[in-house]
Enzyme design. Sequence first.
Site, PDB file in Angstrom:
ATOM      1  N   HIS A 135     -21.302 -78.299  14.787  1.00  0.00           N
ATOM      2  CA  HIS A 135     -22.470 -77.892  15.567  1.00  0.00           C
ATOM      3  C   HIS A 135     -22.780 -78.988  16.580  1.00  0.00           C
ATOM      4  CE1 HIS A 135     -23.912 -74.433  13.031  1.00  0.00           C
ATOM      5  NE2 HIS A 135     -23.050 -75.011  12.204  1.00  0.00           N
ATOM      6  N   HIS A 189     -25.896 -77.611   5.597  1.00  0.00           N
ATOM      7  CA  HIS A 189     -25.838 -78.668   6.615  1.00  0.00           C
ATOM      8  C   HIS A 189     -27.021 -79.604   6.396  1.00  0.00           C
ATOM      9  CE1 HIS A 189     -22.460 -77.209   9.066  1.00  0.00           C
ATOM     10  NE2 HIS A 189     -22.867 -76.004   8.679  1.00  0.00           N
ATOM     11  N   HIS A 210     -22.122 -72.462   2.197  1.00  0.00           N
ATOM     12  CA  HIS A 210     -20.822 -73.066   1.833  1.00  0.00           C
ATOM     13  C   HIS A 210     -20.987 -74.333   0.983  1.00  0.00           C
ATOM     14  CE1 HIS A 210     -21.615 -75.307   5.529  1.00  0.00           C
ATOM     15  NE2 HIS A 210     -21.193 -74.339   6.314  1.00  0.00           N
ATOM     16  N   ASN A 213     -19.563 -78.192   1.190  1.00  0.00           N
ATOM     17  CA  ASN A 213     -19.275 -78.558   2.576  1.00  0.00           C
ATOM     18  C   ASN A 213     -20.568 -78.814   3.342  1.00  0.00           C
ATOM     19  OD1 ASN A 213     -16.869 -76.173   2.033  1.00  0.00           O
ATOM     20  ND2 ASN A 213     -16.270 -78.229   2.624  1.00  0.00           N
ATOM     21  N   GLY A 243      -8.377 -72.820   0.312  1.00  0.00           N
ATOM     22  CA  GLY A 243      -7.460 -73.896  -0.034  1.00  0.00           C
ATOM     23  C   GLY A 243      -7.621 -75.127   0.832  1.00  0.00           C
ATOM     24  N   HIS A 245     -11.095 -75.871   2.451  1.00  0.00           N
ATOM     25  CA  HIS A 245     -12.480 -76.311   2.299  1.00  0.00           C
ATOM     26  C   HIS A 245     -12.785 -76.823   0.896  1.00  0.00           C
ATOM     27  CE1 HIS A 245     -13.129 -74.209   6.112  1.00  0.00           C
ATOM     28  NE2 HIS A 245     -14.297 -74.829   6.184  1.00  0.00           N
ATOM     29  N   ASP A 268     -16.720 -67.758   6.513  1.00  0.00           N
ATOM     30  CA  ASP A 268     -17.140 -68.707   7.555  1.00  0.00           C
ATOM     31  C   ASP A 268     -16.125 -68.673   8.696  1.00  0.00           C
ATOM     32  OD1 ASP A 268     -18.727 -70.587   8.850  1.00  0.00           O
ATOM     33  OD2 ASP A 268     -17.902 -72.303   7.752  1.00  0.00           O
ATOM     34  N   ALA A 303     -13.898 -76.806  11.530  1.00  0.00           N
ATOM     35  CA  ALA A 303     -14.761 -75.951  12.368  1.00  0.00           C
ATOM     36  C   ALA A 303     -14.665 -74.505  11.874  1.00  0.00           C
ATOM     37  CB  ALA A 303     -14.362 -76.058  13.828  1.00  0.00           C
TER      38      ALA A 303
END
Length: 381
Positions: A135, A189, A210, A213, A243, A245, A268, A303
């Site tokens: 981002h 995030h 997620h 992450n 596989g 992330h 995502d 990303a």
Amino acid sequence: MADHKVLAGAHVVLPTGTVENGRVIVAGDRIAGSAPEDAPVLDLTGHWLVPGFVDMHNHGGGGASFTSGTVEDVLTGVRTHRLHGTTTVVASFVTGETDFLTQRAGLLSELAEQGDIAGIHFEGPFISPCRKGAHDETLLRDPEPAEVRKLVDAARGQARMVTLATELPGGLDSVRLLAEHGVIAAIGHTDATYEQTRAAIDAGATVATHLYNAMPALGHRAPGPIAALLEDERVTVELINDGTHLHPAALELAFHHAGPERVAFITDAMDAAGFGDGSYMLGPLAVEVKDSVARLVEGGSIAGSTLTLDRAFKRAATVDKLPVESIVQAISANPAKLLGVYDRVGSLEPGKDADLVVLDADFELKGVMRGGAWVIEPQLG
């Protein structure tokens, strides 16, 4: 009388378990409880018959972006994921200027009203600069309730989820605002502590964007958000099972602690899903996809993904060795329940939309039906 189709002989995964040599009856665009004796029968012996996949976090595919593409681009992305079994998809936005996001929300709300997408997810701009991932940091801002409300209002009742770093100023009030308006508040995030995350859950946050992450790692003295999100029965955790992330052990840990009823598989996905390696844009940021892994050109952060849910299903069954019933919960039923559409999709039950996926014995996708019409008709024999 609606046209009837009988899909017979498959391992049919129902909410109550798997029925061997089962059958699903389709009448028009719905699943039916019975069929005329002369209804045509498709023999799916040796195959799996599961509900259509529901992706609640997806940024695009087929070379098209949900954040910045035209209406036709968005539909291209939707069609791309349908070809991989995702019959219900939420369009996710990445961080942008408020005016841009409100304009996009108004545009895509029409597609949601038409049933092409299942709503809108704002991933940003209310996220932590410390955990920004892919981002644009210059566009990030605190989750002031008035700003959050502006985006929700722009979506005209089609906002389904907003991802927030709830530790930022205004975060808890924004979570309460979203909960009051029936919009999922997702923690992601984020640089939150364990205690701050618990406070956000108490305020009404119900999803982990997620998990693992873009958040602090699990620590033995500072457990951070991961422990708080996994232990609380009010929270569903998103997992990107590509596989890249997640290590398989991290996925197993999430399933062990949250249980299959609190996991939602997501893609995502960004533009390159179902399209291929090359150069792309994710919002204003340049992305290079190599060997199906998307990374920012500047800095190298992951990303999004190029994942499709049929691949996530196969990996869960063959690499992670999860029970098929648990995979179906995570990839169909749970996200449908969170989105408030489980009365129509997410399971193979009479009266629901005839959205389903046919997989072979190796969990390769062989057929996709949406609303009673084949998107991919099984070629058997």
